[in-house]
Design a protein around this motif. Sequence first.
Motif, short mmCIF file in Angstrom:
data_model
loop_
_atom_site.label_atom_id
_atom_site.label_comp_id
_atom_site.label_asym_id
_atom_site.label_seq_id
_atom_site.Cartn_x
_atom_site.Cartn_y
_atom_site.Cartn_z
N GLY A 202 0.81 -1.21 0.00
CA GLY A 202 0.00 0.00 0.00
C GLY A 202 0.84 1.25 0.00
O GLY A 202 0.48 2.26 -0.64
N GLN A 203 1.98 1.23 0.68
CA GLN A 203 2.86 2.40 0.68
C GLN A 203 3.54 2.60 -0.66
O GLN A 203 3.88 3.73 -1.03
CB GLN A 203 3.88 2.27 1.81
CG GLN A 203 3.26 2.44 3.19
CD GLN A 203 4.28 2.37 4.30
OE1 GLN A 203 5.41 1.95 4.10
NE2 GLN A 203 3.87 2.77 5.50
N LEU A 204 3.73 1.51 -1.40
CA LEU A 204 4.27 1.65 -2.76
C LEU A 204 3.24 2.32 -3.67
O LEU A 204 3.60 3.07 -4.57
CB LEU A 204 4.65 0.28 -3.32
CG LEU A 204 5.84 -0.41 -2.65
CD1 LEU A 204 6.06 -1.79 -3.27
CD2 LEU A 204 7.12 0.43 -2.80
N VAL A 205 1.95 2.04 -3.42
CA VAL A 205 0.89 2.66 -4.22
C VAL A 205 0.70 4.11 -3.83
O VAL A 205 0.55 5.00 -4.68
CB VAL A 205 -0.43 1.88 -4.05
CG1 VAL A 205 -1.57 2.58 -4.78
CG2 VAL A 205 -0.27 0.46 -4.56
N SER A 206 0.71 4.39 -2.51
CA SER A 206 0.52 5.76 -2.03
C SER A 206 1.15 5.91 -0.66
O SER A 206 0.81 5.16 0.27
CB SER A 206 -0.97 6.11 -1.96
OG SER A 206 -1.17 7.34 -1.28
N GLY A 207 2.01 6.88 -0.52
CA GLY A 207 2.61 7.15 0.78
C GLY A 207 1.66 7.86 1.73
O GLY A 207 1.95 7.96 2.93
N TRP A 212 -5.50 2.53 3.88
CA TRP A 212 -6.68 1.92 3.28
C TRP A 212 -6.45 0.43 3.01
O TRP A 212 -7.34 -0.39 3.19
CB TRP A 212 -7.04 2.62 1.97
CG TRP A 212 -7.83 3.88 2.15
CD1 TRP A 212 -8.55 4.26 3.23
CD2 TRP A 212 -7.96 4.92 1.19
NE1 TRP A 212 -9.13 5.49 3.00
CE2 TRP A 212 -8.79 5.91 1.76
CE3 TRP A 212 -7.46 5.12 -0.09
CZ2 TRP A 212 -9.13 7.08 1.09
CZ3 TRP A 212 -7.80 6.28 -0.77
CH2 TRP A 212 -8.62 7.25 -0.19
N ALA A 213 -5.26 0.10 2.53
CA ALA A 213 -4.95 -1.30 2.24
C ALA A 213 -4.97 -2.14 3.51
O ALA A 213 -5.51 -3.25 3.54
CB ALA A 213 -3.59 -1.41 1.55
N LEU A 309 -7.58 5.75 -6.29
CA LEU A 309 -6.58 5.30 -5.33
C LEU A 309 -7.21 4.41 -4.27
O LEU A 309 -6.62 3.39 -3.86
CB LEU A 309 -5.91 6.51 -4.68
CG LEU A 309 -4.79 6.22 -3.66
CD1 LEU A 309 -3.67 5.43 -4.31
CD2 LEU A 309 -4.27 7.53 -3.08
N ARG A 310 -8.39 4.78 -3.81
CA ARG A 310 -9.08 3.94 -2.81
C ARG A 310 -9.34 2.55 -3.36
O ARG A 310 -9.16 1.54 -2.66
CB ARG A 310 -10.38 4.59 -2.37
CG ARG A 310 -11.17 3.71 -1.39
CD ARG A 310 -12.38 4.39 -0.84
NE ARG A 310 -13.16 3.49 -0.02
CZ ARG A 310 -12.90 3.19 1.25
NH1 ARG A 310 -11.86 3.74 1.85
NH2 ARG A 310 -13.66 2.36 1.94
N LEU A 311 -9.77 2.48 -4.61
CA LEU A 311 -10.02 1.18 -5.22
C LEU A 311 -8.74 0.36 -5.30
O LEU A 311 -8.73 -0.84 -5.00
CB LEU A 311 -10.64 1.36 -6.61
CG LEU A 311 -10.93 0.07 -7.39
CD1 LEU A 311 -11.90 -0.82 -6.60
CD2 LEU A 311 -11.51 0.40 -8.76
N ALA A 312 -7.64 1.00 -5.70
CA ALA A 312 -6.37 0.28 -5.80
C ALA A 312 -5.92 -0.23 -4.43
O ALA A 312 -5.49 -1.38 -4.30
CB ALA A 312 -5.31 1.20 -6.40
N GLU A 313 -6.04 0.60 -3.41
CA GLU A 313 -5.62 0.18 -2.08
C GLU A 313 -6.52 -0.93 -1.54
O GLU A 313 -6.05 -1.85 -0.86
CB GLU A 313 -5.64 1.38 -1.12
CG GLU A 313 -4.64 2.48 -1.44
CD GLU A 313 -3.21 2.11 -1.06
OE1 GLU A 313 -2.96 0.95 -0.68
OE2 GLU A 313 -2.35 2.99 -1.14
#
Length: 496
Positions: A202-207, A212-213, A309-313
């Motif tokens: 999840g941190q790789l997707v968004s710091g 959320w992940a 981003l929420r969906l990705a996490e």
Amino acid sequence: MLKRVFVAPDPGRARLRFAARAVLGIALAVVVCELAGQPLAGAVTGGLTALLALFTVADSTVRGQAVTTALLPAVGVPVLTAAAELHAFPVARDLTFLAVVGAGVYARGWGPRGHSLGVFAFMTFFMAQFLHAVPAQLPGLYAALLLSVLAAAAVRFGLWCYERRLPPAAVPAPPGGTGLARVTTRQAVQALAGSGFALAAGQLVSGQRWYWAVGATWWVFVNTASRGETLVRGFRRVLGTVVGIGLGLLVAAPLHGAPLPSLVLLAVCVFGIFYTAAVSYTWMMLWVTLLAELLYGLLGVLTPGLLALRLAETGVGALGAALAVLLVLPVTTHATTDAWIQRALRCVHACTAEAAARLAGSPTADPAPRVAELEGLLGRVRLSVAPLVHPLNPVLGRKRRARRVLALLDDCAREIRGLVAVAADPEASHDARLAAACWRVEAAVEALTEGGAGHLHRPAETPAEPALAHLHGLERALAELAEPLRARPVTPLVEA
């Protein structure tokens, strides 16, 4: 899915009252925080804290619920402190968050109170990440947390304590065992592993929105007891999030954070969460997602990019949970499913015996608690069998048998509810044939739960007397259950 939500039985309008009271309690908490001079972050904290206090506390008695509610701040305050104090120290913050995850899942082994306190601890840490809480905000956040717990308690135990007029809620005990054989212990290890994966990925997707992940992984594990249940729950979480994001683009985004319509829709979302939670996890996640979007709109940060981003996490979190249950101390579902079905059948007999005693004039017979226990057990059966009846399950034979078992168990529950309703009528009289029918029900349950191979009685016609008609319907359902249940030793419903 629509049918499950809007046609699902709601005995005593329990879900309706549960949802309506939640709206009232959360609204009061937000108003109290506003009157106390709390900023928007404090009001959000108050609303979410009240939601958790009203949603997660599920002790079997009102007294137990009050004690658990009183203990929430004792768990929430130190967790909130740790989350805020470690805000500037990412490694320590992440390790502490994982420790809260593991402890929160492990606490489920101590029953409903442990479950409630574990969920509250996790969500308090999660809430601190949601608000980017820092030490300077702690006094205000403490006040919001305490005020909201008091407001929720005032509504739940003072203004609208409808549970006082009901029998104690039956909470089915989880499967037992010791050490790593205990389901809650294995799940704690799984949740820790899955959350560790979700946190890193999840941190790789968004710091900024990595939590959320972790939240997605955590909630996938709630109220599950096997890898099949967890995988299905993960799928439903993603599905509910996708639908909720689509609805948010149509409803929440055009509001641009306008306070009045956002607050109205937030109340609708709260009602939806509480009303649908017991019957559809997908629908509950739809309302949770829309609620989060409205909150982000009020905070002024809602954008299509944030929703993507929420969906990705969420996908990352669901993947973490799936990998954990498949690779780390997997808990299979065959024995668990069989145990829940047998417990439900024994409860059917107990309900029948209590209702028959009530019809015979016994002053101490009370089938209502047994009916509540049966509803809880059937809920556990549905969760356990959910992987088999899922639309994506390719094993059609087992899917048909599992659906047949669920349908017949629902028939049993419907006949039991009808029988209990008749027994509650003071004008109802005892028929000598009731005793014989109850004995046949007992024999049928013993044959189904103890592996008996004898022929089960199937009444040929429905009598006019209501109580006897319900008993004959129950006999027919039990007789029809023999075929799908007795096939299990050869081709089990769930692979071991």
